[in-house]
Design a protein around this motif. Structure first.
Motif, PDB file in Angstrom:
ATOM      1  N   GLY A 106       0.806  -1.210   0.000  1.00 38.85           N
ATOM      2  CA  GLY A 106       0.000   0.000   0.000  1.00 38.85           C
ATOM      3  C   GLY A 106       0.839   1.260   0.000  1.00 38.85           C
ATOM      4  N   THR A 146      -2.951  -1.403   2.148  1.00 38.12           N
ATOM      5  CA  THR A 146      -3.195  -2.307   1.030  1.00 38.12           C
ATOM      6  C   THR A 146      -4.051  -1.609  -0.011  1.00 38.12           C
ATOM      7  OG1 THR A 146      -4.028  -4.469   0.308  1.00 38.12           O
ATOM      8  CG2 THR A 146      -5.215  -3.416   2.114  1.00 38.12           C
ATOM      9  N   HIS A 147      -3.739  -1.877  -1.268  1.00 36.51           N
ATOM     10  CA  HIS A 147      -4.564  -1.381  -2.365  1.00 36.51           C
ATOM     11  C   HIS A 147      -5.761  -2.301  -2.588  1.00 36.51           C
ATOM     12  CE1 HIS A 147      -1.630   1.666  -3.405  1.00 36.51           C
ATOM     13  NE2 HIS A 147      -0.681   0.750  -3.405  1.00 36.51           N
ATOM     14  N   ASP A 148      -5.681  -3.532  -2.090  1.00 35.85           N
ATOM     15  CA  ASP A 148      -6.745  -4.519  -2.262  1.00 35.85           C
ATOM     16  C   ASP A 148      -7.654  -4.486  -1.036  1.00 35.85           C
ATOM     17  OD1 ASP A 148      -8.413  -6.644  -2.753  1.00 35.85           O
ATOM     18  OD2 ASP A 148      -6.804  -8.092  -3.142  1.00 35.85           O
ATOM     19  N   THR A 149      -8.671  -3.665  -1.087  1.00 33.48           N
ATOM     20  CA  THR A 149      -9.539  -3.457   0.070  1.00 33.48           C
ATOM     21  C   THR A 149     -10.345  -4.696   0.447  1.00 33.48           C
ATOM     22  OG1 THR A 149     -11.282  -2.566  -1.350  1.00 33.48           O
ATOM     23  CG2 THR A 149      -9.725  -0.986  -0.383  1.00 33.48           C
ATOM     24  N   ARG A 150     -10.424  -5.688  -0.432  1.00 38.57           N
ATOM     25  CA  ARG A 150     -11.135  -6.931  -0.108  1.00 38.57           C
ATOM     26  C   ARG A 150     -10.423  -7.713   0.994  1.00 38.57           C
ATOM     27  NH1 ARG A 150     -10.754  -9.524  -5.787  1.00 38.57           N
ATOM     28  NH2 ARG A 150      -8.700  -8.682  -5.388  1.00 38.57           N
ATOM     29  N   ILE A 166      -9.207  -6.555   3.868  1.00 41.20           N
ATOM     30  CA  ILE A 166      -9.485  -6.074   5.228  1.00 41.20           C
ATOM     31  C   ILE A 166     -10.636  -6.877   5.833  1.00 41.20           C
ATOM     32  CG2 ILE A 166     -10.107  -4.068   6.644  1.00 41.20           C
ATOM     33  CD1 ILE A 166      -7.297  -3.963   5.252  1.00 41.20           C
ATOM     34  N   TYR A 195      -6.655  -0.386   5.514  1.00 46.76           N
ATOM     35  CA  TYR A 195      -7.005   0.421   4.348  1.00 46.76           C
ATOM     36  C   TYR A 195      -5.946   1.514   4.205  1.00 46.76           C
ATOM     37  CZ  TYR A 195     -11.750  -1.554   4.560  1.00 46.76           C
ATOM     38  OH  TYR A 195     -12.830  -2.400   4.566  1.00 46.76           O
ATOM     39  N   ASN A 196      -5.620   1.908   2.979  1.00 50.93           N
ATOM     40  CA  ASN A 196      -4.592   2.927   2.752  1.00 50.93           C
ATOM     41  C   ASN A 196      -4.880   4.225   3.505  1.00 50.93           C
ATOM     42  OD1 ASN A 196      -2.618   1.623   1.220  1.00 50.93           O
ATOM     43  ND2 ASN A 196      -3.741   1.971  -0.678  1.00 50.93           N
TER      44      ASN A 196
END
Length: 188
Positions: free
Chosen positions: A134, A150-154, A156, A168-169
């Motif tokens: 991220g 992380t760029h991949d919010t799924r 979290i 989350y970023n």
């Protein structure tokens, strides 16, 4: 009797079912003591159960409830963040550590075990949109363990990492700004 539409009936039924849960959640927030969980199911944690003092600041990452708790050194600022946690117990390191370094725009070098598990991983990844760390990273004194974005919010709220704690970023940027080097950390 006035006929009701199917939609009105369904909305009324849903509201009736939700009312007891909402009332209990609000009672918990007010400190009724009926349960030790808030409406998001994060377990309430007391720093005093884990540390003698707050030090410069304190972080407790709870891998069971997938939450990170932050307290400022004077105790005036408490924050709670949803996280991703390690995929398995074997990847989970537990115990006491501290923040030893912070980096905006971290680069990523997968560990040998990560590359053995997935040979398609690059040897190195620069900072940017595809980087799994991220926008911000805080390094622990355990090699290869970080608290990062992380760029991949799924990810979290899930068991999805290779050992790190992910946020989350926008939340890691907030935490990064208030967390000094030397912050004591415990992973549960």
């Amino acid at each position: 009797m006035i006929p009701q539409s199917r939609r009105t009936l369904l909305l009324g039924a849903a509201a009736a079912l939700a009312t007891p849960s909402l009332a209990l959640a609000q009672a918990d927030i007010r400190g009724s003591g009926a349960t030790r969980r808030n409406i998001s199911s994060f377990e309430r944690i007391e720093w005093r159960d884990h540390f003698d003092s707050l030090g410069v600041a304190t972080i407790i990452a709870d891998t069971n409830s997938r939450a990170l708790h932050y307290w400022s050194g004077d105790g005036a600022d408490y924050r709670l963040y949803p996280t991703s946690v390690p995929r398995t117990d074997e990847l989970t390191r537990r115990g006491y550590t501290q923040i030893v370094r912070k980096k905006v725009g971290p680069t990523w070098t997968p560990t040998a075990s990560m590359r053995a598990e997935d040979p398609s991983l690059p040897e190195f990844m620069p900072a940017g949109a595809g980087n799994p760390l991220g926008t911000h990273a805080m390094y622990l004194d355990w090699p290869a363990y970080l608290i990062h974005g992380t760029h991949d919010t799924r990810k979290i709220g899930r068991r999805s990492s290779s050992g790190c704690i992910g946020l989350y970023n926008e939340k890691i940027a907030e935490l990064f700004a208030i967390t000094p080097i030397g912050t004591q950390v415990k992973l549960l």
